[in-house]
Motif scaffolding. Structure first.
Motif, PDB file in Angstrom:
ATOM      1  N   UNK A   1      18.820   5.976  -6.560  1.00  8.15           N
ATOM      2  CA  UNK A   1      18.014   4.747  -6.569  1.00  8.15           C
ATOM      3  C   UNK A   1      16.865   4.876  -7.569  1.00  8.15           C
ATOM      4  N   UNK A   2      16.165   5.992  -7.512  1.00  5.75           N
ATOM      5  CA  UNK A   2      15.025   6.176  -8.416  1.00  5.75           C
ATOM      6  C   UNK A   2      15.498   6.195  -9.859  1.00  5.75           C
ATOM      7  N   UNK A   3      16.611   6.856 -10.090  1.00  9.66           N
ATOM      8  CA  UNK A   3      17.119   6.936 -11.449  1.00  9.66           C
ATOM      9  C   UNK A   3      17.494   5.546 -11.955  1.00  9.66           C
ATOM     10  N   UNK A   4      18.165   4.779 -11.099  1.00 12.95           N
ATOM     11  CA  UNK A   4      18.588   3.442 -11.508  1.00 12.95           C
ATOM     12  C   UNK A   4      17.385   2.555 -11.812  1.00 12.95           C
ATOM     13  N   UNK A   5      16.322   2.721 -11.054  1.00 13.08           N
ATOM     14  CA  UNK A   5      15.158   1.853 -11.226  1.00 13.08           C
ATOM     15  C   UNK A   5      14.370   2.201 -12.491  1.00 13.08           C
TER      16      UNK A   5
ATOM     17  N   UNK B   1       7.853   8.548 -12.981  1.00 12.63           N
ATOM     18  CA  UNK B   1       6.775   9.092 -12.148  1.00 12.63           C
ATOM     19  C   UNK B   1       6.031   8.005 -11.381  1.00 12.63           C
ATOM     20  N   UNK B   2       6.227   6.740 -11.771  1.00  7.16           N
ATOM     21  CA  UNK B   2       5.553   5.654 -11.050  1.00  7.16           C
ATOM     22  C   UNK B   2       6.018   5.552  -9.606  1.00  7.16           C
ATOM     23  N   UNK B   3       7.125   6.200  -9.307  1.00  6.79           N
ATOM     24  CA  UNK B   3       7.739   6.040  -7.993  1.00  6.79           C
ATOM     25  C   UNK B   3       6.799   6.475  -6.877  1.00  6.79           C
ATOM     26  N   UNK B   4       5.863   7.362  -7.186  1.00  4.54           N
ATOM     27  CA  UNK B   4       4.943   7.803  -6.140  1.00  4.54           C
ATOM     28  C   UNK B   4       3.619   7.049  -6.149  1.00  4.54           C
TER      29      UNK B   4
ATOM     30  N   UNK C   1       1.653  -1.896  -5.062  1.00  4.71           N
ATOM     31  CA  UNK C   1       0.749  -2.951  -5.540  1.00  4.71           C
ATOM     32  C   UNK C   1       0.323  -2.734  -6.991  1.00  4.71           C
ATOM     33  N   UNK C   2       0.469  -1.501  -7.495  1.00  2.00           N
ATOM     34  CA  UNK C   2       0.098  -1.240  -8.886  1.00  2.00           C
ATOM     35  C   UNK C   2       1.243  -1.562  -9.843  1.00  2.00           C
ATOM     36  N   UNK C   3       2.391  -1.973  -9.316  1.00  5.05           N
ATOM     37  CA  UNK C   3       3.556  -2.219 -10.171  1.00  5.05           C
ATOM     38  C   UNK C   3       3.445  -3.574 -10.877  1.00  5.05           C
ATOM     39  N   UNK C   4       4.052  -3.638 -12.035  1.00  3.72           N
ATOM     40  CA  UNK C   4       4.208  -4.950 -12.671  1.00  3.72           C
ATOM     41  C   UNK C   4       5.350  -5.662 -11.957  1.00  3.72           C
ATOM     42  N   UNK C   5       5.460  -6.983 -12.176  1.00  5.24           N
ATOM     43  CA  UNK C   5       6.503  -7.696 -11.439  1.00  5.24           C
ATOM     44  C   UNK C   5       7.889  -7.196 -11.835  1.00  5.24           C
ATOM     45  N   UNK C   6       8.048  -6.813 -13.087  1.00  7.72           N
ATOM     46  CA  UNK C   6       9.337  -6.290 -13.522  1.00  7.72           C
ATOM     47  C   UNK C   6       9.690  -4.996 -12.807  1.00  7.72           C
ATOM     48  N   UNK C   7       8.695  -4.132 -12.670  1.00 10.89           N
ATOM     49  CA  UNK C   7       8.937  -2.854 -11.993  1.00 10.89           C
ATOM     50  C   UNK C   7       9.297  -3.080 -10.533  1.00 10.89           C
ATOM     51  N   UNK C   8       8.602  -4.031  -9.933  1.00  4.93           N
ATOM     52  CA  UNK C   8       8.829  -4.392  -8.538  1.00  4.93           C
ATOM     53  C   UNK C   8      10.285  -4.835  -8.332  1.00  4.93           C
ATOM     54  N   UNK C   9      10.714  -5.734  -9.208  1.00  5.18           N
ATOM     55  CA  UNK C   9      12.074  -6.242  -9.151  1.00  5.18           C
ATOM     56  C   UNK C   9      13.087  -5.128  -9.339  1.00  5.18           C
ATOM     57  N   UNK C  10      12.796  -4.259 -10.301  1.00  6.22           N
ATOM     58  CA  UNK C  10      13.741  -3.185 -10.596  1.00  6.22           C
ATOM     59  C   UNK C  10      13.914  -2.280  -9.385  1.00  6.22           C
ATOM     60  N   UNK C  11      12.813  -1.976  -8.745  1.00  8.08           N
ATOM     61  CA  UNK C  11      12.883  -1.111  -7.562  1.00  8.08           C
ATOM     62  C   UNK C  11      13.709  -1.791  -6.467  1.00  8.08           C
ATOM     63  N   UNK C  12      13.387  -3.066  -6.225  1.00  6.09           N
ATOM     64  CA  UNK C  12      14.072  -3.778  -5.150  1.00  6.09           C
ATOM     65  C   UNK C  12      15.568  -3.890  -5.416  1.00  6.09           C
TER      66      UNK C  12
ATOM     67  N   UNK D   1       0.802  -1.226   0.000  1.00 11.43           N
ATOM     68  CA  UNK D   1       0.000   0.000   0.000  1.00 11.43           C
ATOM     69  C   UNK D   1       0.835   1.276   0.000  1.00 11.43           C
ATOM     70  N   UNK D   2       2.118   1.136   0.318  1.00  9.15           N
ATOM     71  CA  UNK D   2       2.968   2.316   0.352  1.00  9.15           C
ATOM     72  C   UNK D   2       3.524   2.590  -1.037  1.00  9.15           C
ATOM     73  N   UNK D   3       3.875   3.830  -1.272  1.00  8.49           N
ATOM     74  CA  UNK D   3       4.412   4.187  -2.589  1.00  8.49           C
ATOM     75  C   UNK D   3       5.829   3.647  -2.735  1.00  8.49           C
ATOM     76  N   UNK D   4       6.300   3.654  -3.979  1.00  8.31           N
ATOM     77  CA  UNK D   4       7.651   3.193  -4.241  1.00  8.31           C
ATOM     78  C   UNK D   4       8.665   3.954  -3.411  1.00  8.31           C
ATOM     79  N   UNK D   5       8.449   5.252  -3.324  1.00 14.63           N
ATOM     80  CA  UNK D   5       9.383   6.088  -2.572  1.00 14.63           C
ATOM     81  C   UNK D   5       9.404   5.700  -1.085  1.00 14.63           C
TER      82      UNK D   5
END
Lengths: 247, 257
Positions: free
Chosen positions: A135-139, A143-146, A150-161, A107-111
């Motif tokens: 970190x945000x730049x690398x991922x 604008x999805x960072x905010x 839960x709205x992320x695709x699995x790829x986006x999730x992995x990239x952030x992590x 439920x929390x934002x990427x940031x």
């Protein structure tokens, strides 16, 4: 001892690890009293007589078939689990990526999750503030960072992590079969980043089945077979032997 | 001493976790943090009706008499109840990342403390409205809160680590807390206990704490310092014992949950 501190990042000294495999585990009082037999378990040796010394700045791959104990060894190094015998000495700050996005809150934002995840790795607020842009730049989430995770695709999730973990600035990095994150472009970028970290003198231990990655990235490979070290040598040699055996 | 160094290093995690516990508790409800007031208020209302009117307890300003004890008790009981399953409930991170596990019980006790300090507004309100007022002895309040905080922390260390191995504990604790509630002078005065049982009765560590709150806030006299200091010593010992138990159990957390 002081000499060890200077040269070695990880010392695994004669380590044994076994798990208790319960047939039907009794966790409640009633079950413990009524069904004492239920506590029957089988002791399964996962690792035995492991002796390894990984020097500072080395890039090491752990290879082997499924169930050979690679991930268990990595977990022991992170201190998530502890050996039954022997000890493991770590010199330096260690970060592990055993599973990406551990502790992400959907439920929390990427940031917000960057802050939470990085704090689990032991970073302070100031240190995270300093790294957040990187970190945000690398991922490449833009604008999805905010948006909530839960709205992320699995790829986006992995990239952030992955972006969080790789920017923690640890001396020792343990990575478990997660290099297959994101698309080709992001994978290349991860490898580039790992090479960069290697150049900076970080110690890296990876578990992977991607033999090309082992050949390209690692100086040394350790082949685990049935919980024992079968071969520990230059990565090219170990990979060749390993492929010969598997073929 | 490495524990303090490690906690200092992980202070950001400690902070975010306390916030998460605090915010997460009422996050999904529309009244949010207001529930930390409404809940004890409703509970107070029940006791304030039952005891003076039905059971005919004859204590001057009974509501105030009770509230100065009930709110500290609630802090203790709710935290101990929710601390027990804290490791099990955080299985997803305990299994995957290394961090000092002891942060989990510390955060839940500390977020309970914050909640308690906020609900102290109710105590102040009762003292004002009833006309009991304040005295200088209120300055003892931080000391009493500190002792209670450390006692709760020690119990949380012990219960959270044992619950990993014995899941029943989570439910057993609820029953024990109910009994403990009546064995502590929250709804009644400790004087009601016959003299021959006083010694045993006073072994309950919550008794001197609750008595102290009542002394300084309701009776407005000095708390029994001797008893409090002895308790302080006991709590420190318990804290060390709890820490050792936690550390012993900690090694197998990831495998057992």
């Amino acid at each position: 001892m002081s000499k060890n501190n200077n040269e070695n990042a990880i010392i695994v000294d004669d380590v044994d690890k076994s798990f208790k495999l319960y047939y039907d585990k009794a966790t409640t009082l009633k079950e413990r009293i009524l069904f004492r037999k239920r506590n029957n378990y089988e002791k399964k040796e996962i690792l035995s007589d492991i002796r390894l010394t990984i020097k500072k700045g080395e890039t090491v791959a752990l290879i082997g078939v499924n169930g050979s104990g690679k991930s268990t060894l990595l977990k022991l190094m992170t201190k998530i689990i502890y050996p039954n015998k022997g000890k493991i000495i770590i010199n330096g700050k260690l970060t592990s990526l055993l599973e990406l996005g551990a502790g992400f809150h959907p439920d929390f934002s990427g940031r917000e999750n960057i802050y939470f995840n990085a704090s689990i790795f032991g970073l302070t607020r100031v240190e995270i503030d300093k790294r957040i842009d990187k970190i945000i730049e690398f991922s490449e989430l833009g604008t999805f960072i905010d948006n909530p995770v839960r709205t992320y695709s699995s790829g986006m999730y992995m990239r952030l992590a992955f972006s969080v973990a790789i920017n923690v600035d640890a001396d020792i990095l343990l990575i478990d079969e997660i290099l297959a994150v994101g698309d080709q472009h992001f994978q290349d970028k991860c490898f580039e980043k790992l090479r960069e970290l290697k150049k900076e003198g970080k110690t890296i231990v990876i578990v992977t089945h991607d033999m090309n990655a082992v050949r390209n990235l690692c100086d040394r490979a350790i082949w685990l077979y049935n919980g024992r070290v079968k071969l520990d040598d230059r990565s090219k040699k170990v990979v060749d032997e390993y492929l010969k055996e598997c073929a | 001493m490495s524990i303090f160094k490690e906690l200092y290093q992980y202070r950001e995690l400690l902070k975010t976790n306390i916030k998460k516990e605090f915010r997460g508790k009422y996050k999904k409800s529309s009244l949010g943090v207001l529930w930390s007031f409404i809940n004890p208020l409703l509970q107070l209302l029940v006791y304030a009706l039952v005891f003076p009117f039905i059971l005919r307890v004859d204590v001057e300003h009974y509501t105030t008499f009770m509230i100065v004890a009930l709110i500290p008790w609630n802090f203790f009981a709710s935290v101990v109840g929710s601390a027990a399953p804290i490791i099990v409930n955080n299985a997803n991170i305990v299994k995957k990342v290394y961090f000092p596990r002891i942060i989990l019980p510390i955060s839940i006790v500390t977020s309970g403390l914050v909640n308690f300090i906020i609900s102290c507004v109710l105590i102040l309100g009762a003292l004002l409205i009833s006309g009991v007022g304040f005295s200088v002895y209120i300055l003892y309040l931080p000391l009493i809160i500190l002792i209670q905080y450390l006692l709760t922390l020690a119990m949380s260390f012990i219960l959270s680590s044992i619950t990993v191995y014995l899941r029943d504990l989570e439910y057993v604790i609820n029953a024990i807390m109910m009994l403990w509630f009546y064995l502590t002078p929250v709804l009644y005065s400790a004087d009601l206990i016959p003299t021959k049982y006083q010694l045993i009765y006073n072994l309950n560590p919550m008794t001197p704490i609750i008595n102290a709150y009542r002394d300084i806030l309701y009776y407005q006299v000095s708390p029994q310092l001797n008893g409090l200091l002895i308790l302080f010593g006991f709590v420190i010992v318990l804290l060390v014992v709890g820490y050792i138990i936690f550390k012993k159990c900690e090694r197998n957390f990831a495998e057992e949950i």
